[in-house]
Design an enzyme around this catalytic site. Structure first.
Site, mmCIF file in Angstrom:
data_model
loop_
_atom_site.group_PDB
_atom_site.id
_atom_site.type_symbol
_atom_site.label_atom_id
_atom_site.label_comp_id
_atom_site.label_asym_id
_atom_site.label_seq_id
_atom_site.Cartn_x
_atom_site.Cartn_y
_atom_site.Cartn_z
ATOM 1 N N HIS A 156 48.458 3.230 -85.943
ATOM 2 C CA HIS A 156 47.157 3.648 -86.048
ATOM 3 C C HIS A 156 46.945 4.493 -84.694
ATOM 4 O O HIS A 156 45.794 4.560 -84.087
ATOM 5 C CB HIS A 156 46.177 2.330 -85.829
ATOM 6 C CG HIS A 156 46.427 1.290 -86.584
ATOM 7 N ND1 HIS A 156 45.856 1.175 -87.819
ATOM 8 C CD2 HIS A 156 47.378 0.168 -86.842
ATOM 9 C CE1 HIS A 156 46.275 0.136 -88.652
ATOM 10 N NE2 HIS A 156 47.382 -0.554 -87.791
ATOM 11 N N SER A 277 45.041 32.850 -75.027
ATOM 12 C CA SER A 277 43.708 32.986 -75.577
ATOM 13 C C SER A 277 43.261 34.248 -75.153
ATOM 14 O O SER A 277 43.588 34.750 -73.858
ATOM 15 C CB SER A 277 42.993 31.837 -75.158
ATOM 16 O OG SER A 277 41.676 32.133 -74.900
ATOM 17 N N LYS A 283 45.124 29.083 -71.353
ATOM 18 C CA LYS A 283 45.953 28.712 -72.566
ATOM 19 C C LYS A 283 46.984 28.795 -73.075
ATOM 20 O O LYS A 283 47.513 30.205 -72.857
ATOM 21 C CB LYS A 283 44.801 29.056 -73.475
ATOM 22 C CG LYS A 283 43.476 28.277 -73.538
ATOM 23 C CD LYS A 283 43.460 26.809 -73.408
ATOM 24 C CE LYS A 283 43.386 26.285 -74.953
ATOM 25 N NZ LYS A 283 42.384 26.626 -75.940
ATOM 26 N N GLU A 290 50.347 24.914 -85.663
ATOM 27 C CA GLU A 290 49.026 25.003 -86.629
ATOM 28 C C GLU A 290 49.051 25.774 -87.662
ATOM 29 O O GLU A 290 48.629 25.396 -88.794
ATOM 30 C CB GLU A 290 48.051 25.678 -85.702
ATOM 31 C CG GLU A 290 47.591 24.432 -84.575
ATOM 32 C CD GLU A 290 46.768 25.153 -83.305
ATOM 33 O OE1 GLU A 290 46.080 25.994 -83.708
ATOM 34 O OE2 GLU A 290 46.620 24.629 -82.231
#
Ligand code: ARG
Length: 460
Positions: A156, A277, A283, A290
């Protein structure tokens, strides 16, 4: 417009119809397999006396020169042809004249394209299997080197029990090994040669289908001519196996994206496999993971598309089947790219072992072991579960781990606690007492590693 079938028509094809019908823009990538298949067919026609040996040789030479010229860039595949089959045949006739017109004896584009697609797909399966193998080797390295890298295992997405990085990566290894086995099975099942099925009903020429099949490294010729030209099961099976590979890569990506976040900090991705970024200077984003996760959807889409194309088709060949190509090519290309890049990313990733270990120490991953400790002191498990539950509550109040409590504090909860508790609930003990097959202990992992080495055929 160069066509193979003008004879029974009195009018030219409408240009839009020609464009809509044409497949050369995407089936041109089958050129090599089309030529190899045609060479085998011509050789057999010559051996069976259906054409002369001389004609067969001329055809073979002509086809080889076309192949060479395409590969050297001398011959450009152009869109005035309907498909790659028309392109090759017209070129052959231009080069060798009348003998070229005999190549299509006893053959239809229906069995020809079925063959081309199988030959191409078989090579793609081999390429994808090799890429999977490379990824499995990277995983094996990580597994071998991290038998004592402790980390939390989750259920979980809550910390559950301690495991090792070695064991965690072992779970992905199992998935990819199943993927490899699936590809192997599909390759074996699809490896029957459809050439000689003709348009749908075989042919009246005395073809030797088995010799062509052998020549092209198939296990045998196919068994029913109508099925031969309309079977796309192997592509559906393959797209399903590729979807499963992508699902595995996507879960793994999701995991690495989480682990790479500031909140986890379990891994640091290499600069070469991260992006920045345009506005936020701090970043460093895990774009590769992704994108792999994102591209999973398109491979699922490819599978759904082909399943849907096939669902209403009566026997035998229907033009709908031309739609098998773009989706299959897209899935092959996507999976190859994803496997390649994911492997590069994984190879260069840094595991922050101390952060992982610290995380395993917080969050009560040793609570089950503390309960098992009390069972060892004669307390029934259900009671032990309750005692440790209240112990955890006390620790939450004090913001500490079980092992941070003194023996006196522990005894307040249960007199059965002794000094040996601390060792019994250390990460190392928690992991190494899990010695059942498939568990994370050092000895269980040694067994797993020998199995992986055997399966990957790695010895050192
Ligand atoms: N481009 C076609 C395909 O990919 C080749 C087969 C054409 N056969 C036909 N009967 N029109 O399916």
């Amino acid at each position: 417009m160069a066509k193979l079938w003008g004879g029974r028509f009195t009018k030219a094809t409408d240009q839009d119809v020609f464009d809509f019908n044409a497949s050369i823009s995407f089936d041109q990538r089958l050129y090599k397999h089309d030529i190899i298949g045609s060479i085998a067919h011509a050789k057999m026609l010559g051996e069976q006396g259906i054409i002369t040996k001389k004609e067969a040789n001329l055809i073979k030479k002509g086809l080889k020169s076309i192949l060479l010229d395409i590969e050297s860039g001398k011959l450009i595949i152009t869109p005035e042809y309907e498909d790659i089959h028309s392109f090759v045949e017209s070129n052959l006739i231009d080069r060798i004249g009348d003998a070229g017109k005999k190549l299509h004896t006893g053959r239809s584009r229906n069995d020809q394209v079925a063959l081309d697609m199988k030959l191409y797909t078989r090579d793609e399966i081999d390429l994808i299997s090799d890429l999977l193998h490379e990824l499995e080797k990277t995983l094996l390295d990580i597994i071998r080197n991290n038998k004592e890298t402790y980390m939390p295992g989750f259920t979980h997405l809550q910390k559950a029990q301690p495991v090792t990085l070695s064991h965690y990566m072992g779970a992905y290894m199992e998935m990819f090994l199943r993927d490899s086995a699936r590809l192997y099975d599909i390759r074996k099942r699809m490896n029957v040669c459809p050439l000689g099925a003709g348009a749908l009903a075989g042919t009246t020429y005395p073809l030797d289908r088995e010799s062509v099949s052998k020549e092209l490294a198939f296990d045998s010729a196919t068994f029913n001519s109508m099925d031969s030209v309309s079977d796309r099961d192997y592509l559906i099976e393959l797209l399903s196996a590729l979807s499963t590979i992508m699902m595995h890569l996507s879960r793994f990506s999701e995991e690495l994206i989480l682990w790479n976040s500031n909140e986890y900090r379990f891994v640091e991705m290499d600069d070469a496999f991260s992006t920045g970024s345009s506005i936020m200077p701090q970043k460093k984003n895990p774009d590769i993971a992704e994108l792999v996760r994102g591209k999973t959807g398109r491979v699922y889409g490819d599978l759904m598309s082909l399943l849907t194309t096939m669902k209403g088709l009566p026997l035998a060949y229907n033009k709908d089947m031309q739609e098998d190509k773009e989706v299959s090519f897209d899935a092959f290309d996507t999976v190859k790219d994803c496997l390649h890049l994911f492997n590069g990313m994984l190879k260069t990733i840094t595991f922050q072992k101390d952060v992982m270990e610290k995380s395993a120490m917080m969050g009560f991953t040793n609570a089950t072991d503390a309960a098992d400790y009390l069972v060892g002191k004669g307390i029934p498990f259900r009671d032990a579960h309750g005692i440790i539950g209240s112990l955890v509550l006390k620790c939450i109040e004090k913001n500490c781990a079980i092992e941070d409590l003194t023996i006196e504090e522990l005894k307040e909860i249960s007199p059965s606690f002794e000094e040996d508790l601390y060792d019994a609930i250390s990460l190392k003990t928690c992991v190494n007492r899990r010695t059942t097959k498939g568990a994370p202990s050092d000895s269980s992992m040694d067994e797993a590693i020998s199995r992986y080495e055997k399966l990957l055929k790695i010895h050192d």
